[in-house]
Design a protein around this motif. Structure first.
Motif, short mmCIF file in Angstrom:
data_model
loop_
_atom_site.label_atom_id
_atom_site.label_comp_id
_atom_site.label_asym_id
_atom_site.label_seq_id
_atom_site.Cartn_x
_atom_site.Cartn_y
_atom_site.Cartn_z
N TRP A 54 0.84 -1.20 0.00
CA TRP A 54 0.00 0.00 0.00
C TRP A 54 0.87 1.24 0.00
CZ3 TRP A 54 -5.24 0.03 -0.42
CH2 TRP A 54 -5.92 -1.15 -0.12
N ARG A 58 -3.65 3.42 -1.40
CA ARG A 58 -3.92 2.71 -2.65
C ARG A 58 -2.93 1.57 -2.83
NH1 ARG A 58 -7.05 4.47 -6.73
NH2 ARG A 58 -5.72 3.33 -8.19
N VAL A 146 -9.45 2.27 -4.42
CA VAL A 146 -8.09 2.15 -3.90
C VAL A 146 -7.23 1.26 -4.80
CG1 VAL A 146 -8.84 2.55 -1.54
CG2 VAL A 146 -8.70 0.20 -2.39
#
Length: 274
Positions: A54, A58, A146
């Motif tokens: 991450w 995102r 995301v």
């Protein structure tokens, strides 16, 4: 992800690998924090899961890919800067007992039990599952923001078939507009289109390449293309075949005055959409 049984007092070996049609390799040296997490599993256990990184809320596939090449001190630094996580979605073996012949509903229940029994937490994460269409629709709306592509549908009664595909993926696509800045193939018979958008400074930034164009789109686009000149924003720039590929594309620059409506799946890397 698997943990093998120990022998003769030697500590059990934890290992994990990236598998695929073209490659498969042990990644323990590249992800020391994941190697440590895998050691939380009981002996002779195999979990089917996804390795992710991450960044700013995102998925960051580019950092995951970069981390695969680090070893030693470089891998330790990368583990702090861009820590990886394991999203588990299936349990294939536990304590040496093969579960692949059991239905998915039983395997997932056993996976939930594994998380509870061994108190698995970050970087471990249990992939959520539901039989409620409304819940699935909500996930599809929330998760794609995301960088998650979509959902996987799997029959509750399905068995695990090594090398097979007992599930169906549903991708969340949306449409957007972009400018055609170059093509592969030729101007008269373009094969794919390289797309861009103008940034705040007025510079045309590359945002991705289309899949192979259908005959109708190819002909319609060819009628609108004009060869670019030396002042083109992408003059001297090279483009690669795909993410992580070193192979360069042969492209023809075109006057950036054609706007195309394209479908993208919400997955991007470094500003490049897919």
């Amino acid at each position: 992800m698997a943990r093998r049984p120990g022998r003769g007092g030697v500590p059990p070996e934890a290992s994990f690998s990236l598998g695929g049609v073209r490659r498969c390799g042990d990644l323990a040296g590249a992800f020391p924090e994941i190697e440590k997490a895998v050691r939380q599993l009981p002996d002779d256990t195999a979990v089917d899961c996804e390795l992710i990184v991450w960044e700013a809320g995102r998925l960051a596939f580019e950092h995951l890919q970069q981390r695969m090449h680090h070893r030693g001190a470089g891998a330790a630094r990368a583990a702090v800067e861009f820590p990886a996580h394991l999203v588990a979605f299936d349990l294939l073996r536990v304590h040496g007992s093969d579960l692949t012949g059991r239905p998915f509903s039983e395997r997932y229940a056993a996976l939930e039990g594994l998380f509870l029994e061994h108190h698995l937490s970050a970087p471990w994460s249990l992939c959520p599952t539901t039989t409620d269409p409304k819940q699935a629709a909500a996930w599809l709306a929330d998760y794609t923001a995301v960088g998650i592509e979509g959902l996987v549908f799997r029959p509750l009664a399905s068995r695990y078939v090594p090398g097979g595909r007992g599930w169906t993926k549903y991708k969340a696509w949306h449409t957007t507009e972009a400018i055609v800045g170059a093509v592969t193939g030729s101007l008269r018979t373009p094969t794919t289109a390289l797309l861009g958008r103008y940034d705040d400074s007025g510079r045309l930034r590359y945002t991705g390449r289309t899949t192979t164009l259908g005959a109708a789109v190819r002909h319609a686009l060819a009628d609108r293309l004009r060869a670019g000149d030396a002042d083109h924003a992408w003059t001297g720039r090279t483009f690669r075949v795909g993410w992580g590929s070193r192979e360069q594309l042969s492209v023809h620059l075109v006057v950036p005055d054609v706007v195309a409506e394209v479908a993208v799946d919400g997955h991007s890397r470094g500003g490049i959409e897919r």
